[in-house]
Design a protein around this motif. Structure first.
Motif, short mmCIF file in Angstrom:
data_model
loop_
_atom_site.label_atom_id
_atom_site.label_comp_id
_atom_site.label_asym_id
_atom_site.label_seq_id
_atom_site.Cartn_x
_atom_site.Cartn_y
_atom_site.Cartn_z
N TYR A 59 141.73 28.28 -33.11
CA TYR A 59 142.17 26.74 -33.15
C TYR A 59 141.34 26.87 -34.24
N GLN A 60 141.85 25.43 -34.75
CA GLN A 60 141.50 24.44 -35.72
C GLN A 60 142.24 22.91 -35.50
N PRO A 61 141.79 22.10 -34.72
CA PRO A 61 142.24 21.18 -34.15
C PRO A 61 143.49 20.44 -35.35
N GLY A 62 144.53 19.83 -35.09
CA GLY A 62 145.38 19.46 -36.79
C GLY A 62 145.35 20.12 -38.22
N ASP A 63 145.35 21.20 -37.55
CA ASP A 63 145.80 22.04 -38.64
C ASP A 63 146.64 22.56 -38.87
N ASP A 64 147.67 22.33 -40.12
CA ASP A 64 149.04 22.39 -39.82
C ASP A 64 149.17 23.66 -39.32
N GLU A 65 148.66 25.05 -39.75
CA GLU A 65 148.69 26.72 -39.38
C GLU A 65 148.31 26.98 -38.00
N PHE A 66 147.43 26.64 -37.66
CA PHE A 66 146.35 26.89 -36.90
C PHE A 66 146.09 25.66 -35.50
N ASP A 67 146.96 25.12 -35.41
CA ASP A 67 146.41 23.38 -34.72
C ASP A 67 147.30 24.56 -33.02
N MET A 68 147.36 23.82 -32.11
CA MET A 68 147.81 24.46 -30.57
C MET A 68 147.86 23.42 -29.30
N PRO A 69 148.32 23.26 -28.57
CA PRO A 69 149.38 22.88 -28.23
C PRO A 69 148.38 22.86 -26.90
N GLN A 70 147.90 21.44 -25.97
CA GLN A 70 147.21 21.65 -24.99
C GLN A 70 146.89 22.31 -24.00
N LYS A 71 148.02 22.63 -23.53
CA LYS A 71 147.95 22.93 -22.48
C LYS A 71 147.93 24.55 -22.63
N LEU A 72 148.35 24.85 -23.55
CA LEU A 72 148.12 25.82 -23.79
C LEU A 72 146.52 26.82 -23.56
N ILE A 73 145.65 25.95 -24.30
CA ILE A 73 144.24 25.48 -23.96
C ILE A 73 144.19 25.90 -22.16
#
Length: 713
Positions: A601-615
């Motif tokens: 997970y890399q917040p704000g990254d085009d490739e490695f961002d993810m939804p908070q709900k998944l976290i």
């Protein structure tokens, strides 16, 4: 030669196959594969896999939009495929205000399901061998053109005889480089609607960085539904259509699997070239693929600049960019893998053995085959680079739209008033289609960059392009200046200018239009074939066919499978690991977990961002019934099945024929797999079906979709 570059060659691998090698016809499973599959763990009968008279596994497998595979997973026509297979339809249905591609979409009921403009699935009905019938129409005295014409005449008859008055689509395909022929009967359904898709930061998690790589953590899936008329027949979209009641749908398994468990994949692999001679491999590595890679990167760089500035442009070009990026990495991976594994050298050794066999008494008709093939590649190396530079240039929309529309307009202008009234609606519809979602600043800059690359890197280029390039010193600035003026003075600059022209058409204006002239020049060059090239192609095609025939005669006891050509195949193997990889948190390197996903997970990254709900779901260990027995949530896993492009979206099935995963990628270490199979390196990367169901149920809250499925625990 261009046909050969775009749709290379139909054949098979000539050495004895490994247990997990091969893309097999379903009608040959009982004769060629069944005993091996039983030993590895298959519990189905051949009749349960492929039957003409009864429902069977093959009835649940569909070709998705002619480029991917999908499977029916409910008795209400629910279709599961990859996110990247439905990518263009999801993007088409998205707007900046309702951005389903970025944010995801889940229909709460049938009425909420969304219909893309064009989307179809193709069901496989049956197939049969027509080799004797077709080959009975040809002889050795024919030229390749005469041979092709005779074959096509017989193909037309076979297709007409088996389509049952238009009910079915019938396709006759060539195999083993024209040494065998089979016909395939299909039924097409064109009313297919979007049911659900995860957000892009799940469905495309890892982006281009992780593409073709392991370990992976991608939720690469989407859901659609097939609709039919009230009698279950194919029908164009209507609000009165109903969900299809399929002949067969897959059972979904929550039981999981272990390393070395049996795994089979059914799908529509697009293209393999495992008979490709050494000269062809070397040509691709040194000429064709480098041109492809360079031209792809040129387009991507320009497109990304505009896509990053405007969300609607990003949506409109998302599918096109993803396709170019995928093949860009694929071709570079092919260069690296084919070079590293010395594949051309390996093929040369096979050809030396063949040449020795061909020199023996009785085999003289094969003696000149390899010299003719080598001569062909020697004389077409630079042309292959040219054709790849030009081919990528022609993927630029404004390189082809003026030619396509211009010729349609010219035809319109030549007709009488009555005929014009008849064809005008079709022309207007084509104008709307071609200009939909187009962003001219991007198109113009991509075209300028590609023209600059083509005019400086390729040889024997299109005549008009050569003249303009010389006048502008072959610089990108010069091309920009030229195109600025050309666009300003062209009727093809915008949809509005095209429509204005159609309101008061003038043949001379069209003839002298600068973009129409440029586009025509490019297409004419692409289709041009000199007399020398025609002779080279004629000799090469005959030699290639004889080489395949001769190699099969040289190894009569070998077990052969046809090269991939977008027809339904079965491949079988095992769930199996790669060597230990410290980047993977899993206990064994044949699967990945949600823990590893979160670690990327890399917040704000085009490739490695993810939804908070998944976290949140991960941190609360809220995995529901989808966790493995050991407590982790599985994400992706590996098998050693033999697949290629077109298998995207294919179901991964256990020995009982139950769905355990969804194929979506291969590993870059085995990128040479389209040419030569490596049983030690070849891996298929799959989405674990438990991760798919977890995302539908726990993440999206779409439990009504789970209720549709036939699930075994």
């Amino acid at each position: 030669m261009k046909k050969l570059l775009i749709c290379f060659l139909l054949a098979t691998f000539v050495l004895p196959v490994q247990a997990n090698e091969g893309m097999w016809f379903l009608m040959h499973i009982e004769r060629l594969n069944y005993r091996d599959m039983q030993k590895m763990g298959l519990q189905l009968t051949p009749e349960e896999i492929y039957s003409i008279n009864n429902s069977s596994l093959k009835d649940a497998i569909v070709q998705f939009n002619r480029g991917c595979t999908a499977e029916i997973i409910s008795d209400s026509g629910l279709v599961l495929t990859n996110h990247h297979c439905g990518y263009s339809q999801i993007a088409e249905l998205s707007t900046a205000e309702n951005d389903y591609l970025t944010n995801g979409f889940w229909a709460g009921n049938h009425a909420e399901e969304l219909k893309p403009k064009k989307l179809s699935v193709r069901f496989f009905v049956r197939m049969d061998d027509v080799s004797k019938r077709i080959l009975g129409q040809v002889n050795d005295k024919m030229t390749e053109a005469e041979r092709e014409a005779a074959i096509n005449r017989e193909i037309a008859k076979i297709e007409q005889e088996n389509n049952e008055g238009g009910k079915y689509t019938v396709s006759v395909k060539s195999f083993y480089q024209g040494n065998e022929f089979y016909y395939f009967v299909y039924q097409d359904y064109n009313d297919v609607r979007l049911v659900g898709t995860p957000p892009a930061n799940i469905g495309k998690f890892g982006g281009d960085t992780d593409n073709w790589e392991w370990p992976r953590h991608t939720g690469d899936f989407s859901l659609f539904r097939v609709y039919a008329d009230k009698d279950g027949n194919p029908a164009e979209y209507s609000p009165n259509n109903v969900p299809l009641k399929p002949k067969y749908h897959l059972t979904t398994s929550l039981k999981g699997f272990e390393e070395n468990d049996f795994a089979m994949i059914l799908g529509y692999p697009g293209r393999t070239n495992r008979w490709m001679p050494a000269g062809g491999i070397q040509q691709n590595v040194e000429y064709a693929y480098p041109a492809w890679v360079e031209a792809s990167k040129t387009s991507m760089d320009v497109m990304k600049k505009y896509m990053d500035k405007d969300q609607q442009v990003k949506l409109d070009y998302a599918s096109s960019y993803a396709s170019i990026a995928n093949y860009w990495k694929n071709r570079q991976g092919m260069i690296d893998a084919l070079t590293q594994h010395k594949t051309a050298e390996s093929k040369r050794n096979e050809e030396k053995a063949f040449q020795k066999w061909a020199s023996k008494k009785g085999n003289d008709r094969f003696e000149e085959v390899i010299p003719v093939i080598n001569n062909y590649y020697k004389n077409t190396n630079k042309a292959s680079a040219h054709d790849n530079y030009l081919g990528l240039l022609l993927r630029t929309r404004m390189a082809t739209i003026p030619y396509r529309l211009g010729n349609a307009m010219d035809y319109y202008l030549q007709q009488n008033e009555a005929k014009q009234a008849e064809v005008k609606p079709q022309l207007e519809a084509e104008i709307n289609d071609l200009y939909e979602g187009i962003y001219m600043p991007l198109e113009k800059d991509v075209l300028a960059a590609q023209l600059k690359l083509y005019s400086t890197k390729a040889e024997n280029i299109a005549p008009m392009v050569a003249r303009i390039a010389t006048a502008n010193n072959k610089s990108e600035a010069g091309w920009n200046d030229y195109l600025n003026t050309a666009f300003e003075n062209s009727i093809f600059q915008s949809k509005e200018k095209v429509e204005a022209f159609m309101a008061n058409p003038d043949a001379e204006v069209l003839k002298n239009d600068p973009l129409f002239q440029l586009s025509t020049d490019l297409l004419k060059r692409y289709r041009y074939e000199s007399e020398e090239e025609k002779q080279l192609n004629n000799d090469f095609e005959r030699a290639y066919r004889l080489m395949v025939q001769g190699m099969r005669e040289m190894n009569p006891d070998a077990k052969y499978y046809p090269d991939a050509n977008s027809t339904l195949r079965l491949t079988y193997g095992k769930v199996i690991a790669l060597p230990e990889d410290k980047r993977n948190d899993a206990v064994k390197n044949y699967y990945t977990t949600l823990k590893g996903t979160i670690a990327k997970y890399q917040p704000g990254d085009d490739e490695f961002d993810m939804p908070q709900k998944l976290i949140d779901l991960y941190e609360n260990k809220d995995f529901g019934q989808y966790a493995d027995n050991d407590g982790y949530l599985p994400v992706n896993f590996l098998t050693d099945n033999d697949i290629t492009g077109g298998n995207s979206g294919s179901p991964v099935l256990n020995g009982k024929g139950e769905l355990i995963g969804l194929a979506f990628d291969g590993n870059i270490e085995a990128m040479a797999g389209d040419v030569i199979f490596d049983d030690q390196l070849q891996r298929t990367i799959n989405v674990d079906i438990r991760y798919v169901l977890f995302l539908i149920d726990k993440f999206a809250g779409a439990s009504h979709i789970i209720d549709e499925l036939t699930i075994v625990k």
